[in-house]
Design a protein around this motif. Structure first.
Motif, PDB file in Angstrom:
ATOM      1  N   LEU A 163     -15.643  -1.887 -71.888  1.00 54.31           N
ATOM      2  CA  LEU A 163     -16.677  -1.367 -72.977  1.00 54.31           C
ATOM      3  C   LEU A 163     -16.272   0.131 -72.736  1.00 54.31           C
ATOM      4  N   ARG A 164     -16.664   0.725 -73.776  1.00 51.08           N
ATOM      5  CA  ARG A 164     -16.564   2.152 -73.917  1.00 51.08           C
ATOM      6  C   ARG A 164     -18.207   2.778 -74.327  1.00 51.08           C
ATOM      7  N   LEU A 165     -18.709   3.253 -73.304  1.00 50.10           N
ATOM      8  CA  LEU A 165     -20.108   3.459 -73.464  1.00 50.10           C
ATOM      9  C   LEU A 165     -20.281   5.253 -73.936  1.00 50.10           C
ATOM     10  N   VAL A 166     -21.233   5.300 -74.916  1.00 50.94           N
ATOM     11  CA  VAL A 166     -21.404   6.608 -75.392  1.00 50.94           C
ATOM     12  C   VAL A 166     -23.103   6.922 -75.323  1.00 50.94           C
ATOM     13  N   GLN A 167     -23.441   8.105 -75.774  1.00 50.60           N
ATOM     14  CA  GLN A 167     -24.843   8.205 -75.806  1.00 50.60           C
ATOM     15  C   GLN A 167     -25.434   8.704 -77.068  1.00 50.60           C
ATOM     16  N   THR A 168     -26.532   8.040 -77.679  1.00 52.52           N
ATOM     17  CA  THR A 168     -27.132   8.505 -78.887  1.00 52.52           C
ATOM     18  C   THR A 168     -28.654   8.958 -78.743  1.00 52.52           C
ATOM     19  N   GLY A 169     -28.970  10.249 -78.640  1.00 51.07           N
ATOM     20  CA  GLY A 169     -30.274  10.317 -78.359  1.00 51.07           C
ATOM     21  C   GLY A 169     -30.671  10.268 -76.913  1.00 51.07           C
ATOM     22  N   GLY A 170     -29.973  10.384 -75.994  1.00 55.70           N
ATOM     23  CA  GLY A 170     -29.985  10.287 -74.799  1.00 55.70           C
ATOM     24  C   GLY A 170     -29.912   8.720 -74.325  1.00 55.70           C
ATOM     25  N   VAL A 171     -29.718   7.877 -74.950  1.00 56.71           N
ATOM     26  CA  VAL A 171     -29.531   6.410 -74.604  1.00 56.71           C
ATOM     27  C   VAL A 171     -28.308   5.703 -74.653  1.00 56.71           C
ATOM     28  N   TRP A 172     -27.939   5.081 -73.910  1.00 59.60           N
ATOM     29  CA  TRP A 172     -26.604   4.501 -73.681  1.00 59.60           C
ATOM     30  C   TRP A 172     -26.407   3.546 -74.766  1.00 59.60           C
ATOM     31  N   GLU A 173     -25.151   3.353 -75.337  1.00 61.01           N
ATOM     32  CA  GLU A 173     -24.833   2.367 -76.273  1.00 61.01           C
ATOM     33  C   GLU A 173     -23.498   1.923 -76.298  1.00 61.01           C
ATOM     34  N   THR A 174     -22.708   0.905 -76.813  1.00 62.75           N
ATOM     35  CA  THR A 174     -21.473   0.769 -76.715  1.00 62.75           C
ATOM     36  C   THR A 174     -20.879   1.372 -77.840  1.00 62.75           C
ATOM     37  N   SER A 175     -19.502   1.606 -77.807  1.00 61.99           N
ATOM     38  CA  SER A 175     -18.850   2.021 -79.109  1.00 61.99           C
ATOM     39  C   SER A 175     -18.431   1.219 -80.014  1.00 61.99           C
ATOM     40  N   GLY A 176     -18.711  -0.276 -79.691  1.00 59.85           N
ATOM     41  CA  GLY A 176     -18.251  -1.184 -80.709  1.00 59.85           C
ATOM     42  C   GLY A 176     -17.029  -2.226 -80.216  1.00 59.85           C
ATOM     43  N   ALA A 177     -16.266  -1.713 -79.182  1.00 60.82           N
ATOM     44  CA  ALA A 177     -15.285  -2.465 -78.736  1.00 60.82           C
ATOM     45  C   ALA A 177     -15.707  -3.350 -77.635  1.00 60.82           C
ATOM     46  N   VAL A 178     -15.165  -4.591 -77.704  1.00 63.21           N
ATOM     47  CA  VAL A 178     -15.654  -5.481 -76.524  1.00 63.21           C
ATOM     48  C   VAL A 178     -14.303  -6.214 -75.988  1.00 63.21           C
ATOM     49  N   TYR A 179     -14.231  -6.205 -74.746  1.00 64.38           N
ATOM     50  CA  TYR A 179     -13.093  -6.926 -74.255  1.00 64.38           C
ATOM     51  C   TYR A 179     -13.455  -7.810 -73.212  1.00 64.38           C
ATOM     52  N   HIS A 180     -13.592  -8.923 -73.766  1.00 59.58           N
ATOM     53  CA  HIS A 180     -14.278 -10.034 -72.622  1.00 59.58           C
ATOM     54  C   HIS A 180     -13.377 -10.569 -71.743  1.00 59.58           C
ATOM     55  N   ILE A 181     -13.432 -10.676 -70.506  1.00 63.16           N
ATOM     56  CA  ILE A 181     -12.176 -11.004 -69.534  1.00 63.16           C
ATOM     57  C   ILE A 181     -12.890 -12.362 -68.831  1.00 63.16           C
ATOM     58  N   PRO A 182     -12.451 -13.487 -69.088  1.00 62.93           N
ATOM     59  CA  PRO A 182     -12.857 -14.875 -68.410  1.00 62.93           C
ATOM     60  C   PRO A 182     -12.863 -14.572 -66.839  1.00 62.93           C
ATOM     61  N   ASP A 183     -13.607 -15.439 -66.066  1.00 61.90           N
ATOM     62  CA  ASP A 183     -14.012 -14.988 -64.911  1.00 61.90           C
ATOM     63  C   ASP A 183     -12.644 -15.450 -64.001  1.00 61.90           C
ATOM     64  N   ALA A 184     -11.808 -16.169 -64.227  1.00 63.58           N
ATOM     65  CA  ALA A 184     -10.530 -16.672 -63.575  1.00 63.58           C
ATOM     66  C   ALA A 184      -9.729 -15.679 -63.585  1.00 63.58           C
ATOM     67  N   TYR A 185      -9.736 -14.665 -64.418  1.00 63.18           N
ATOM     68  CA  TYR A 185      -8.779 -13.521 -64.658  1.00 63.18           C
ATOM     69  C   TYR A 185      -9.370 -12.048 -64.159  1.00 63.18           C
ATOM     70  N   ALA A 186     -10.675 -12.024 -64.047  1.00 64.51           N
ATOM     71  CA  ALA A 186     -11.436 -10.712 -63.587  1.00 64.51           C
ATOM     72  C   ALA A 186     -10.694 -10.070 -62.421  1.00 64.51           C
ATOM     73  N   ALA A 187     -10.568 -10.693 -61.377  1.00 64.89           N
ATOM     74  CA  ALA A 187     -10.008 -10.065 -60.190  1.00 64.89           C
ATOM     75  C   ALA A 187      -8.581  -9.751 -60.436  1.00 64.89           C
ATOM     76  N   GLU A 188      -7.852 -10.302 -60.977  1.00 63.03           N
ATOM     77  CA  GLU A 188      -6.378 -10.082 -61.256  1.00 63.03           C
ATOM     78  C   GLU A 188      -6.499  -8.482 -62.196  1.00 63.03           C
ATOM     79  N   LEU A 189      -7.239  -8.565 -63.009  1.00 58.08           N
ATOM     80  CA  LEU A 189      -7.367  -7.142 -63.817  1.00 58.08           C
ATOM     81  C   LEU A 189      -7.691  -6.072 -62.964  1.00 58.08           C
ATOM     82  N   GLN A 190      -8.872  -6.004 -62.058  1.00 56.94           N
ATOM     83  CA  GLN A 190      -9.425  -5.325 -61.307  1.00 56.94           C
ATOM     84  C   GLN A 190      -8.367  -4.661 -60.484  1.00 56.94           C
TER      85      GLN A 190
END
Length: 255
Positions: free
Chosen positions: A201-228
């Motif tokens: 995710l890319r996080l930005v702030q609006t009015g001092g509150v965090w929100e996402t920029s809209g993009a979502v990259y969901h990584i399945p559990d089986a591949y999370a360690a490899e990506l890290q």
């Protein structure tokens, strides 16, 4: 969590009714966020209309760099919901980090839709965000700040620490073990996530509150360690490219 009614005491503890306190703040925040989405869409329309050829080249030479013909075919046959997410992610990356005329682009590929005094295509070069900020008129200070923030904030990998579907979710940065968790108030994305999920995710702030920029990259559990592991070995400045291309390969394989 039970729903707060208009006339209930505000959960913030102010002593006021909800409708006279945080409900007003939430409405103001929603209006600001809607305004931000509108200006981002206007910026995308501008780039598409004024720099269409440079955009096409960027998609091929940057977004799909390293994605072979077989993988492209896999992406093309993905579910429509995945394609919608892909399109959102592509445009968000373009606005936040896109650069036209980067090394490797040919003269023809970098041409814009504008003509110079001799009738030849002018070159479109430089960060996409700068092209937008220099050209889109009547930006308010808040809109300009939001666009600049979108450009400056990194795309990062997070693990979901808690969820309240339809309301909010809490994130922990994977690369920063001692970092404080971040609460994100989001009705839509909170419904897509479960505790323990790994997501880019890319996080930005609006009015001092965090929100996402809209993009979502969901990584399945089986591949999370490899990506890290890949992100840990990536060169400085290559984190976004590494995460995005890893996700695209998963989409191509329909994982």
């Amino acid at each position: 969590m039970s729903k707060v009614n208009r006339n209930d005491p505000c959960p913030c503890g102010s002593g006021k009714k909800y409708k006279k306190c945080c409900m007003l703040k939430e409405r103001d925040l929603s209006a600001i966020r809607a305004d931000n989405r509108e200006i981002v869409q206007e910026a995308i329309n501008f780039i598409t209309y004024k720099h269409g050829e440079a955009l096409k080249n960027w998609v091929e030479s940057v977004w799909y760099a390293g994605i072979d013909a077989t993988q492209r075919k896999g992406i093309a046959t993905a579910d429509q919901s995945i394609k919608n997410i892909l399109n959102t992610n592509l445009l968000e990356y373009l606005m936040a980090e896109g650069v036209f005329g980067a090394p490797g682009d040919s003269v023809e590929d970098g041409e814009s839709d504008d003509k110079d005094a001799t009738g030849k295509p002018e070159m479109t070069t430089g960060p996409v965000m700068k092209l937008v900020l220099d050209a889109v008129v009547n930006l308010s200070d808040a809109q300009r700040e939001y666009l600049e923030q979108l450009h400056k904030q990194p795309l990062q990998l997070y693990q979901v620490a808690a969820t309240d579907p339809g309301s909010s979710f809490t994130l922990h940065a994977c690369a920063e073990k001692k970092a404080k968790d971040i609460l994100i108030e989001d009705k839509w994305i909170s419904r897509q996530l479960d505790v323990g999920d790994t997501v880019g995710l890319r996080l930005v702030q609006t009015g001092g509150v965090w929100e996402t920029s809209g993009a979502v990259y969901h990584i399945p559990d089986a591949y999370a360690a490899e990506l890290q592991e890949k992100l840990g070995k990536a060169k400085k400045g290559d984190d976004s490219r590494t995460l995005i291309h890893f996700w695209l390969e998963l989409v191509a394989a329909h994982v």
